[in-house]
Design a protein around this motif. Structure first.
Motif, PDB file in Angstrom:
ATOM      1  N   GLY A 118       0.667  -1.195  -0.036  1.00 31.61           N
ATOM      2  CA  GLY A 118      -0.026  -0.102  -0.058  1.00 31.61           C
ATOM      3  C   GLY A 118       0.647   1.285  -0.099  1.00 31.61           C
ATOM      4  O   GLY A 118       0.207   2.368   0.086  1.00 31.61           O
ATOM      5  N   GLY A 119       1.964   1.204  -0.249  1.00 31.35           N
ATOM      6  CA  GLY A 119       2.811   2.668  -0.448  1.00 31.35           C
ATOM      7  C   GLY A 119       2.742   2.946  -1.745  1.00 31.35           C
ATOM      8  O   GLY A 119       3.096   2.047  -2.587  1.00 31.35           O
ATOM      9  N   PHE A 120       2.526   4.182  -2.244  1.00 34.77           N
ATOM     10  CA  PHE A 120       2.494   4.441  -3.577  1.00 34.77           C
ATOM     11  C   PHE A 120       3.837   4.604  -4.289  1.00 34.77           C
ATOM     12  O   PHE A 120       3.998   4.313  -5.570  1.00 34.77           O
ATOM     13  N   ASP A 121       4.859   4.936  -3.345  1.00 32.16           N
ATOM     14  CA  ASP A 121       6.074   4.850  -4.066  1.00 32.16           C
ATOM     15  C   ASP A 121       7.329   4.245  -3.288  1.00 32.16           C
ATOM     16  O   ASP A 121       7.319   4.045  -2.055  1.00 32.16           O
ATOM     17  N   GLY A 122       8.372   3.865  -4.030  1.00 29.66           N
ATOM     18  CA  GLY A 122       9.286   3.114  -3.160  1.00 29.66           C
ATOM     19  C   GLY A 122      10.676   3.420  -3.586  1.00 29.66           C
ATOM     20  O   GLY A 122      10.728   4.073  -4.786  1.00 29.66           O
ATOM     21  N   THR A 123      11.649   3.533  -2.774  1.00 33.14           N
ATOM     22  CA  THR A 123      13.061   3.743  -3.021  1.00 33.14           C
ATOM     23  C   THR A 123      13.837   2.762  -2.880  1.00 33.14           C
ATOM     24  O   THR A 123      14.041   2.373  -1.871  1.00 33.14           O
ATOM     25  N   LEU A 124      14.450   2.321  -4.156  1.00 37.02           N
ATOM     26  CA  LEU A 124      15.236   0.879  -3.964  1.00 37.02           C
ATOM     27  C   LEU A 124      16.637   1.323  -3.755  1.00 37.02           C
ATOM     28  O   LEU A 124      17.348   1.864  -4.758  1.00 37.02           O
ATOM     29  N   TYR A 125      17.167   0.588  -2.865  1.00 33.38           N
ATOM     30  CA  TYR A 125      18.775   0.755  -2.923  1.00 33.38           C
ATOM     31  C   TYR A 125      19.528  -0.566  -3.273  1.00 33.38           C
ATOM     32  O   TYR A 125      20.897  -0.764  -3.293  1.00 33.38           O
ATOM     33  N   LEU A 126      18.609  -1.227  -3.791  1.00 34.48           N
ATOM     34  CA  LEU A 126      19.126  -2.796  -4.127  1.00 34.48           C
ATOM     35  C   LEU A 126      20.082  -2.614  -5.289  1.00 34.48           C
ATOM     36  O   LEU A 126      20.889  -3.279  -5.702  1.00 34.48           O
ATOM     37  N   THR A 127      19.679  -1.476  -6.224  1.00 32.84           N
ATOM     38  CA  THR A 127      20.557  -1.171  -7.412  1.00 32.84           C
ATOM     39  C   THR A 127      22.195  -0.792  -6.977  1.00 32.84           C
ATOM     40  O   THR A 127      22.868  -0.765  -8.058  1.00 32.84           O
ATOM     41  N   GLU A 128      22.223  -0.548  -5.691  1.00 34.64           N
ATOM     42  CA  GLU A 128      23.713  -0.279  -5.504  1.00 34.64           C
ATOM     43  C   GLU A 128      24.302  -1.457  -4.869  1.00 34.64           C
ATOM     44  O   GLU A 128      25.492  -1.639  -4.953  1.00 34.64           O
ATOM     45  N   LEU A 129      23.831  -2.823  -5.052  1.00 39.69           N
ATOM     46  CA  LEU A 129      24.535  -4.104  -4.697  1.00 39.69           C
ATOM     47  C   LEU A 129      25.409  -4.608  -5.783  1.00 39.69           C
ATOM     48  O   LEU A 129      25.075  -4.343  -6.961  1.00 39.69           O
ATOM     49  N   PRO A 130      26.511  -4.953  -5.273  1.00 42.55           N
ATOM     50  CA  PRO A 130      27.583  -5.274  -6.350  1.00 42.55           C
ATOM     51  C   PRO A 130      26.837  -6.738  -6.937  1.00 42.55           C
ATOM     52  O   PRO A 130      26.839  -7.567  -6.270  1.00 42.55           O
ATOM     53  N   VAL A 131      26.996  -6.743  -8.235  1.00 39.38           N
ATOM     54  CA  VAL A 131      26.838  -7.812  -9.032  1.00 39.38           C
ATOM     55  C   VAL A 131      27.916  -8.337  -9.844  1.00 39.38           C
ATOM     56  O   VAL A 131      28.376  -7.508 -10.631  1.00 39.38           O
ATOM     57  N   LYS A 132      28.445  -9.402  -9.921  1.00 40.93           N
ATOM     58  CA  LYS A 132      29.778  -9.559 -10.283  1.00 40.93           C
ATOM     59  C   LYS A 132      29.691  -9.396 -11.720  1.00 40.93           C
ATOM     60  O   LYS A 132      28.920  -9.815 -12.625  1.00 40.93           O
ATOM     61  N   LYS A 133      30.817  -8.573 -12.502  1.00 38.19           N
ATOM     62  CA  LYS A 133      30.822  -8.238 -13.742  1.00 38.19           C
ATOM     63  C   LYS A 133      29.718  -7.450 -14.316  1.00 38.19           C
ATOM     64  O   LYS A 133      29.509  -7.315 -15.577  1.00 38.19           O
ATOM     65  N   ARG A 134      29.024  -7.031 -13.643  1.00 37.24           N
ATOM     66  CA  ARG A 134      27.616  -6.071 -13.854  1.00 37.24           C
ATOM     67  C   ARG A 134      27.698  -4.689 -13.421  1.00 37.24           C
ATOM     68  O   ARG A 134      27.691  -4.229 -12.007  1.00 37.24           O
TER      69      ARG A 134
END
Ligand code: BES
Ligand code: MN
Ligand code: ZN
Length: 519
Positions: A118-134
């Motif tokens: 039920g929150g209209f907006d979300g702020t994701l910090y998952l995009t900061e996670l290191p993914v090998k070679k990406r």
């Protein structure tokens, strides 16, 4: 690198996306999302929140509220010292084993929970996670694609829709450093164009055969042309007869639905510049014809126009990004039905190329419509031709539902497509097109048969096509295993739109000129 500078509201998308850099404890948003690795190890942004909250998060983890197992989530309200209404912790599994698949799963878990809470907006910090070679661009593109995949619903044919009470409307992805913002913004545009293309493909491919007929596909192509200023040309039965497209017409004979030959042109490049031609198999329903298919799962043959849907969608994605390329999408659209005037096994027809074909099995219809389309496109003097088709059940046996089959008469083009598949996480795998397989198509009565027996069915189907693609660089994608899912999750996957669109983006960046798209 090609620069796409624009803020754009994509009407095909479920949410509005944006990019930001800033500390998690200061975000005024309905929900801040951060990751937790197994066992109970806070990711960097989670640690920042924990510091602001004087150890509140680490205390919860110590008490056993969350381990950090992949897919687990924990929603917290009004955490002291932080500005957001909620904090969502997402389990990531073991840090050392965190790869592409796990990153995508974390985004799914986050978006699903945000949409249900039920929150209209979300702020994701998952995009900061290191993914090998990406890099950050990969992580942002994938985040957009996966978020849209998670929220996609096809309920236009249901009289009661199960509405989410307060659906998610806005997603913001965070980058760690300000110098990543430009690359992330560019990736956001690309991701949105890819996701918009995937939604377009899914909406077409999920429609049943009684609605999505060849005529319907032609109407959709006309609508696309009107919306994006493309040139559309649609040939009817008489024009196809005049051109000598007899293998295509042989497939259409049993159906009451008239065949349509769709040509859509996007002119984003210089006048005279050779076009990239995309050809998509448009069998709106494949009963098998007189070589009738058995009943189980025959309904899934409504997806036999997935190739067509994917090339129309990729063209649309290119138009959305205003890529500086000339691209032509070609769709031979037919329905494959039994009937009094249907083609019989053993019938011999002359293709547009002049080569004769003994139609030994009317269920091997895809190659029959594609071969005339592949001859037709010679007139465009293409830079390259890529055909996309749910062509063989054998491809599902060989490669399953993970990768698409790729066959080509040019290794450079094949390499580009494999790379685009890897970069967009919509992967393909190459199979050989050695001469030695050609003899399986031998016919006692015509230049070739339309089937090559049980061994190497995907390769012999491509061998058949290769006899019509001698005049240009050509690649073939067999998407029988990847275009749709069966069972409980039955539906179009939107593949290979990411692969195709990424390929086009890469081609555009080689042209060098800047895209100038604006709102
Ligand atoms: N559309 C089918 C291929 C297909 C099968 C796609 C299963 C997705 C799932 C195609 O037209 C077909 O029927 N191919 C035949 C060829 C055979 C007769 C040589 C096949 O694969 O059985
Ligand atoms: Mn068939
Ligand atoms: Zn088919």
């Amino acid at each position: 690198m090609l620069k796409l500078r624009f803020s754009f509201i994509f009407k095909e998308l479920a949410v509005e996306f944006s990019i930001k850099s800033g500390s998690p404890e200061k975000q005024r948003t309905a929900c801040v999302v951060v990751g937790v690795f197994e066992s109970r190890k806070l990711s960097l942004p989670a640690e920042l929140l924990d510091n602001a909250a004087r150890g509140y998060l680490s205390e919860l983890l110590r008490r056993g509220d969350m381990e950090g197992k992949a897919g687990n989530t924990l929603l917290l309200h009004k955490v002291p010292g932080t500005e957001a209404d909620r904090i969502l912790l997402v389990g990531l599994g073991k840090e050392r084993e965190f790869r592409e698949k796990d990153y995508r799963a974390a985004i799914v878990a986050a978006v699903r929970t945000l949409n249900e809470t039920g929150g209209f907006d979300g702020t994701l910090y998952l995009t900061e996670l290191p993914v090998k070679k990406r890099d950050i661009a990969w992580r942002v593109r994938q985040a957009v694609i996966v978020a849209e995949e998670t929220l996609y619903r096809f309920d236009q044919m249901k009289s009661k829709k199960d509405d989410v009470r307060r659906p998610l409307r806005k997603l913001t992805f965070c980058v760690e450093r300000r110098n990543e913002l430009a690359a992330a913004e560019q990736a956001l545009v690309e991701g949105q164009a890819i996701a918009a293309g995937m939604n377009t493909m899914k909406n077409l491919a999920n429609l049943p055969g009684n609605i999505c007929t060849p005529t319907y596909l032609a109407e959709q192509a006309r609508a696309l042309a009107a919306e994006y200023g493309l040139a559309a040309e649609i040939l009817g039965r008489e024009e196809m007869e005049q051109l000598g497209m007899n293998t295509l017409l042989a497939v259409a004979r049993g159906s009451h639905q008239p065949p349509q030959f769709i040509v859509l042109k996007y002119q984003g490049g210089k006048a005279g510049e050779k076009p990239i031609v995309l050809v998509g198999k448009g069998v709106t329903f494949d009963t098998g014809g007189i070589s009738l298919k058995p009943p189980p799962e025959m309904d899934e043959m409504k997806f036999d126009m997935s190739g067509a849907a994917s090339v129309l969608a990729a063209l649309k994605a290119a138009a959305l990004m205003k890529l500086p390329l000339n691209i032509i999408a070609v769709v031979p659209a037919v329905e494959n039905m039994p009937g009094g005037s249907a083609t019989r096994p053993g019938d011999i027809v002359t293709s547009m190329s002049g080569q004769t074909v003994e139609i030994l099995n009317t269920d091997a219809e895809g190659r029959l419509i594609l071969c005339d389309a592949l001859t037709y496109v010679e007139r465009f003097e293409p830079d390259c031709v890529i055909d996309v088709a749910t062509l063989t059940g054998a491809c599902v046996i060989a490669l399953g539902h993970v990768v698409s089959g790729l066959l080509a008469n040019d290794d450079g083009l094949a390499r580009e497509l494999l790379d685009a598949g890897n970069a967009s996480w919509d992967r393909a795998w190459q199979m050989p097109l050695f001469e030695d397989y050609q003899e399986q198509l031998q016919s006692n009565f015509a230049d070739m048969g339309n089937i090559g027996g049980r061994p190497a069915g995907t390769i012999t189907a491509a061998c058949f096509l290769s006899r019509f693609t001698k005049k240009y660089e050509w690649a073939h994608l067999d998407i029988a295993g990847t275009a749709y899912k069966s069972g409980k999750d039955k539906g179009s996957t939107g593949r290979p739109v990411p692969l195709l669109t990424h390929f086009l983006i890469e081609r555009a960046s080689k042209v060098g000129a800047g895209g100038t798209a604006s709102k």
